[in-house]
Write an enzyme that holds these catalytic residues in place. Structure first.
Site, PDB file in Angstrom:
ATOM      1  N   SER A   1       0.809  -1.220   0.000  1.00  0.00           N
ATOM      2  CA  SER A   1       0.000   0.000   0.000  1.00  0.00           C
ATOM      3  C   SER A   1       0.843   1.272   0.000  1.00  0.00           C
ATOM      4  O   SER A   1       0.377   2.328  -0.440  1.00  0.00           O
ATOM      5  CB  SER A   1      -0.950   0.002   1.206  1.00  0.00           C
ATOM      6  OG  SER A   1      -0.238  -0.120   2.419  1.00  0.00           O
TER       7      SER A   1
ATOM      8  N   ASP B   1      -3.320   6.703  11.535  1.00  0.00           N
ATOM      9  CA  ASP B   1      -2.472   6.136  10.487  1.00  0.00           C
ATOM     10  C   ASP B   1      -1.200   6.971  10.419  1.00  0.00           C
ATOM     11  O   ASP B   1      -1.186   8.069   9.857  1.00  0.00           O
ATOM     12  CB  ASP B   1      -3.200   6.155   9.138  1.00  0.00           C
ATOM     13  CG  ASP B   1      -2.364   5.535   8.020  1.00  0.00           C
ATOM     14  OD1 ASP B   1      -1.201   5.165   8.279  1.00  0.00           O
ATOM     15  OD2 ASP B   1      -2.866   5.447   6.876  1.00  0.00           O
TER      16      ASP B   1
ATOM     17  N   HIS C   1       1.082   5.489   6.318  1.00  0.00           N
ATOM     18  CA  HIS C   1       0.893   6.022   4.976  1.00  0.00           C
ATOM     19  C   HIS C   1       1.087   7.535   4.983  1.00  0.00           C
ATOM     20  O   HIS C   1       1.304   8.126   6.044  1.00  0.00           O
ATOM     21  CB  HIS C   1      -0.502   5.649   4.459  1.00  0.00           C
ATOM     22  CG  HIS C   1      -0.709   4.172   4.366  1.00  0.00           C
ATOM     23  ND1 HIS C   1      -1.256   3.432   5.407  1.00  0.00           N
ATOM     24  CD2 HIS C   1      -0.434   3.285   3.373  1.00  0.00           C
ATOM     25  CE1 HIS C   1      -1.303   2.148   5.047  1.00  0.00           C
ATOM     26  NE2 HIS C   1      -0.809   2.036   3.826  1.00  0.00           N
TER      27      HIS C   1
END
Length: 431
Positions: free
Chosen positions: A159, A407, A410
């Site tokens: 990802s 998060d 990312h």
């Protein structure tokens, strides 16, 4: 002999002793215009085109890893090479800001669309990476598309790799919007085309790079059983297309933390975190090194005529706990010297990455152009670039004190990883 991007002994001493030193010698670099001919090939749901050869591009030299504002020393080898180290530098203010916004780019995943999701501070958008001793131009999307005319790119990995390809799509789409032309059944692997330039960009989902059976619940995404990872078999989702791409960027690692059973020659060897199984705990480092070595061996013997990058792992920035234990990332500007150490997992990855590239340098052929895109040092200094709670839309609209899973892995788009593409263009054009 394949050209690699770092001097091993200096890397190894730097990693082992955490005594950061680096090289500084600058000179100005002008872009050299040249024309490319590209064809992208796909099968099994992706369109297929013939492949065209092109000129070999020499890599730059990389010598060390230092955090921000550490004194830089010069090296005789870099004096001879006449090139600075692109990966050693500082984040400096950039009043121009990003080339795109969440309103001008439709390729940003919801979980990385920080501005849309309600992040109010914007200071993290106004920095750029500045190598010491030379200038790093921002990626010029018009120039990039013209130089890459009829060429194909593929980003292969997890990802974070998808995060990266979306950044490039957003930048290039300020010139011409990319058109999605292919995807797999689950939309995990996708390909886009810039029609006027016949430039294709693909994102290939392969979180282990190797063959893996993943047992996740379709609805919740939760794991229902250990992953079955074949350390000696590379994922055919990308190997069957490998030679059709002109530029390939590999990156992987984070999925190795998941509970897995390891196989070689279809025989179980052991596992990582499988307490309910009567198997030997082999560890993340065992599996990661096996797969990375297999990948590099495959590349070295492939006779690939394009340019291949390996992007080093990008660190997370959880503070006050891990993601599931209240960890957060609330910074609003780049970190200074010594504020962050590499997380333990990235330390494992980095040691193995450097060891395997050193090993490859002694046996590679001049038919392979392999480069190290070392984003680890510059990314370590950007704890402000993650979505944090803004992976969710308006996370505090109902309760300002609500507990939200952050998060800190990312990256917001636009954000710091746009600079990864500045580095890519510089390495491709000026080597």
């Amino acid at each position: 002999m394949m050209k690699l991007l770092y001097k091993w002994k200096s890397w190894w001493r730097s990693l082992r002793k955490f005594n950061y030193s680096v090289i500084k010698l600058g000179f100005s670099i002008f872009f050299v215009g040249f024309a490319f001919r590209l064809i992208y090939s796909q099968s099994a749901g992706f369109s297929k085109f013939p492949y065209v050869k092109y000129s070999h591009i020499s890599p730059p030299h990389v010598d060390s890893f230092t955090p921000q504002q550490i004194t830089v020393e010069t090296s005789p080898q870099e004096d001879i090479a006449g090139k600075c180290n692109l990966f050693i530098g500082d984040w400096i203010p950039n009043q121009g800001g990003p080339l795109y916004t969440n309103e001008t780019c439709s390729f940003i995943a919801d979980h990385q669309n920080c501005m849309k999701n309600g992040r109010q501070d914007t200071g993290y958008l106004y920095w750029r990476w500045n190598p010491r001793g030379c200038e790093l131009p921002r990626l010029n999307p018009w120039r990039f598309l013209e130089l890459m005319r009829n060429k194909s790119w593929a980003f292969i990995g997890d990802s974070i790799s998808r995060n990266h390809v979306q950044s490039l799509l957003c930048i290039l789409s300020t010139v011409e919007k990319a058109v999605e032309v292919d995807h797999d059944e689950g939309f995990k692997s996708r390909r886009w085309l810039f029609p006027s330039y016949n430039v294709s960009v693909a994102g290939i989902w392969s979180p282990f790079i190797a063959e893996a059976a993943i047992f996740d619940d379709i609805v919740t995404g939760a794991s229902t059983s250990e992953i079955e990872l074949h350390l000696d078999k590379l994922d055919t989702n990308w190997t069957k297309l490998f030679k059709s791409w002109d530029y390939v960027i590999f990156s992987f690692g984070k999925w190795f933390i998941r509970s897995s059973i390891y196989y070689e020659k279809n025989t179980g060897l052991g596992c990582h975190y499988c307490p309910k199984r009567n198997l030997t705990e082999l560890g993340i480092d065992f599996a990661y090194q096996k797969v990375l070595r297999n990948l590099i061996d495959y590349i070295v013997t492939s006779n690939h005529k394009g340019t291949i990058f390996y992007r080093t792992s990008a660190p997370d920035h959880f503070e006050n706990g891990e993601w599931d234990k209240g960890g957060h990332c609330r910074r609003t500007e780049p970190a200074g010297e010594g504020e962050f150490d590499l997380p333990w997992l990235n330390k494992i990855f980095r040691e193995i990455e450097l060891e395997e590239f050193h090993r490859a340098s002694t046996r590679a052929s001049n038919r392979v152009n392999l480069k190290l895109l070392d984003v680890t040092p510059l990314s370590l200094l950007r704890p402000d670039g993650h979505p944090g709670p803004y992976k969710f839309f308006q996370p505090f609209s109902q309760d300002k004190n609500g507990k939200i899973i952050n998060d800190c892995l990312h990256w917001c788009l636009p954000g710091p990883i746009d600079s990864w593409n500045d580095l890519l263009m510089e390495m491709v054009i000026n080597g």
